[in-house]
Design a protein around this motif. Sequence first.
Motif, PDB file in Angstrom:
ATOM      1  N   ALA A 105       0.844  -1.198   0.000  1.00 44.42           N
ATOM      2  CA  ALA A 105       0.000   0.000   0.000  1.00 44.42           C
ATOM      3  C   ALA A 105       0.880   1.249   0.000  1.00 44.42           C
ATOM      4  N   ARG A 106       0.549   2.160  -0.873  1.00 41.54           N
ATOM      5  CA  ARG A 106       1.363   3.353  -1.068  1.00 41.54           C
ATOM      6  C   ARG A 106       1.538   4.156   0.218  1.00 41.54           C
ATOM      7  N   ASN A 107       0.498   4.147   1.064  1.00 41.87           N
ATOM      8  CA  ASN A 107       0.560   4.998   2.258  1.00 41.87           C
ATOM      9  C   ASN A 107       1.158   4.302   3.473  1.00 41.87           C
ATOM     10  N   THR A 108       1.439   3.004   3.396  1.00 41.50           N
ATOM     11  CA  THR A 108       2.064   2.364   4.551  1.00 41.50           C
ATOM     12  C   THR A 108       3.399   1.710   4.211  1.00 41.50           C
ATOM     13  N   GLU A 171      -7.220   3.317   0.609  1.00 39.90           N
ATOM     14  CA  GLU A 171      -8.424   4.151   0.611  1.00 39.90           C
ATOM     15  C   GLU A 171      -8.804   4.662   1.994  1.00 39.90           C
ATOM     16  N   ILE A 172      -8.002   4.391   3.015  1.00 35.38           N
ATOM     17  CA  ILE A 172      -8.411   4.814   4.353  1.00 35.38           C
ATOM     18  C   ILE A 172      -8.364   6.329   4.471  1.00 35.38           C
ATOM     19  N   ASP A 173      -9.084   6.828   5.485  1.00 37.76           N
ATOM     20  CA  ASP A 173      -9.142   8.251   5.758  1.00 37.76           C
ATOM     21  C   ASP A 173      -7.868   8.661   6.501  1.00 37.76           C
ATOM     22  N   ALA A 174      -7.064   9.504   5.856  1.00 38.97           N
ATOM     23  CA  ALA A 174      -5.776   9.888   6.442  1.00 38.97           C
ATOM     24  C   ALA A 174      -5.956  10.734   7.701  1.00 38.97           C
ATOM     25  N   ASN A 175      -7.099  11.419   7.824  1.00 31.18           N
ATOM     26  CA  ASN A 175      -7.326  12.261   9.006  1.00 31.18           C
ATOM     27  C   ASN A 175      -7.276  11.448  10.287  1.00 31.18           C
ATOM     28  N   VAL A 190      -0.477   3.348  16.002  1.00 29.16           N
ATOM     29  CA  VAL A 190      -1.176   3.991  14.882  1.00 29.16           C
ATOM     30  C   VAL A 190      -1.816   2.915  14.008  1.00 29.16           C
ATOM     31  N   LEU A 191      -1.079   1.821  13.813  1.00 31.38           N
ATOM     32  CA  LEU A 191      -1.608   0.718  13.009  1.00 31.38           C
ATOM     33  C   LEU A 191      -2.878   0.143  13.648  1.00 31.38           C
ATOM     34  N   VAL A 192      -2.809  -0.083  14.964  1.00 28.05           N
ATOM     35  CA  VAL A 192      -3.917  -0.752  15.651  1.00 28.05           C
ATOM     36  C   VAL A 192      -5.118   0.179  15.826  1.00 28.05           C
ATOM     37  N   TYR A 193      -4.866   1.466  16.119  1.00 24.85           N
ATOM     38  CA  TYR A 193      -5.972   2.388  16.396  1.00 24.85           C
ATOM     39  C   TYR A 193      -6.401   3.171  15.160  1.00 24.85           C
ATOM     40  N   GLY A 194      -5.436   3.573  14.340  1.00 20.59           N
ATOM     41  CA  GLY A 194      -5.775   4.469  13.236  1.00 20.59           C
ATOM     42  C   GLY A 194      -6.126   3.734  11.955  1.00 20.59           C
ATOM     43  N   ILE A 195      -5.434   2.624  11.672  1.00 22.22           N
ATOM     44  CA  ILE A 195      -5.608   1.961  10.381  1.00 22.22           C
ATOM     45  C   ILE A 195      -6.498   0.731  10.481  1.00 22.22           C
TER      46      ILE A 195
END
Lengths: 271, 274
Positions: A105-108, A171-175, A190-195
């Motif tokens: 994934a481009r963002n991770t 496609e996740i929300d970066a905010n 961040v992985l567990v809570y944000g993604i």
Amino acid sequence: MPIERRANEILWRRQSPVAQAARFAGWLALAALTVFTFEVMTRNTIWAFFLDAPRQAADLLGRMVPPRWSYIDQLWWPLWETLNIASIGTLLAIGMALPVAFLAARNTTPSVAFVRPLALFVIVSSRSINSLIWALLLVSIIGPGALAGIIAISLRSIGFIAKLMYEAIEEIDANQVEAITATGASGGQVLVYGIWPQILPAFAGVCVFRWDINIRESTVLGLVGAGGIGLNLQASLNVLAWPQVTLIFLVILASVIASEWISARVRHAFI
Amino acid sequence: MLRIEGLTKRYRTGDLALDKVDLEVPGGQVMALIGPSGAGKSTLIRCVNRLVEPSAGRVRLGDTEITGLSRRELRRARRRMGMIFQEFALVERLTVMENVLSGQLGHVGFWRSYLRRFPQPAVDAAYQTLERVGLADQIDKRADALSGGQRQRVGIARALLQQPEILLVDEPTASLDPKTSRQIMRLICELCAERHLAAVINIHDVQLAQLFVQRVVGLRAGQVVFDGPPSGLNPEVLTRIYGEEDWTTAATRRKGTDGGDDDALDEERMAGIV
């Protein structure tokens, strides 16, 4: 030029006359191609056989029914094996596909230039070979049996799961990720809570969908010796035991319906 | 308290978002950052906690120079800066409580947070904060089940749970209706006063800013073009910040009302019914 200016009016059409003619030519070419390919396709058809087909089918059907119900006793174990091949294969694939998805994934991904292409290559190579071909290769490498089937299923599934998951991750929300990062959370947090919460529905859906596909695919792996109910199917076909074949078809049908029902329920639960 | 010196940000696309910004926010001060879209407001507050890496310049919070920190030290420094977002940025599929407790992530180890085993003092603080922002009865709901105003309250509670020294607030009211906007702004400012928090609030609603803050900084094309009390925002200053426009109504309006006009309007409308 759809808009045409005349002396006292402005004409509007969806397409200019040239585009319209081109469209018509395109459809005409498609029709011609269809006729031509049908020609090629049926060049080697022996029409006597074709006309005979309904009778042949009726004959085969007559030999296939009624199913040989007593054969079911010999099918329970292969059926169990088939379900295990599909389920264990899917689990292994999930375990291997998730890291690949995050690397792709481009963002991770840690590196767009090096790691990402590598992960994408893993995905493509896994996807480009059918489970049956994987099984064929693996049977000759590690010998016949369920293990070859499990590995074949998982190798094929890695690409499928990783591809759909990395698209979900992109496609996740970066905010939401930003907000968790701003609290001073570590990368893992961040992985567990944000993604993770954001991709969980996609993850559940993809996994049961692939499991559902794998149930179907694992029923034929036996044809090349990779275990499961396919072995019985092949054995029955070889001796022309049509009533047994019918029963195997029914058993496969039942298990596929069951797996579809389960995957629909799981997907519903995770939305 | 917060000290920004020569802060410059040039994006990889070549856009100069911030151009040598100098700014100082003393402890306990609530400051509004106004300016047209693209003036660099969001970039500025994101450079403070380095969600966006500044190209040049320095940011100091207390004695810590944020711009010089390693990743590990930066995480520790981020705990001291609470952030509130325009679209709330709650983790939609987690509960209100989980969202609020995520403000503690910087203080809790990975496995404890993974298993949701937060220390009791943190859970107590979360309950108190939720009660303070008026969401005590929504604790177990999923974040996406709440209304806009409620979500922003969760966002505020999450930021407060970090026990921050400063709040970085990015357009807190942009997705809210006027009444909720006022309530949210009032809440943020009250909380800052209660806890002696400094705050930098990006906001595009000038009148709203004037109602609540002690100081206004105007940003235009990455440069500070105004810095003063809300009363100093006359038409000439607004033109300097936003460009040419008839500002007379905006400038005179704030003399009239404070919070009462919503109710007054409702009274007028209701007058004929009963």
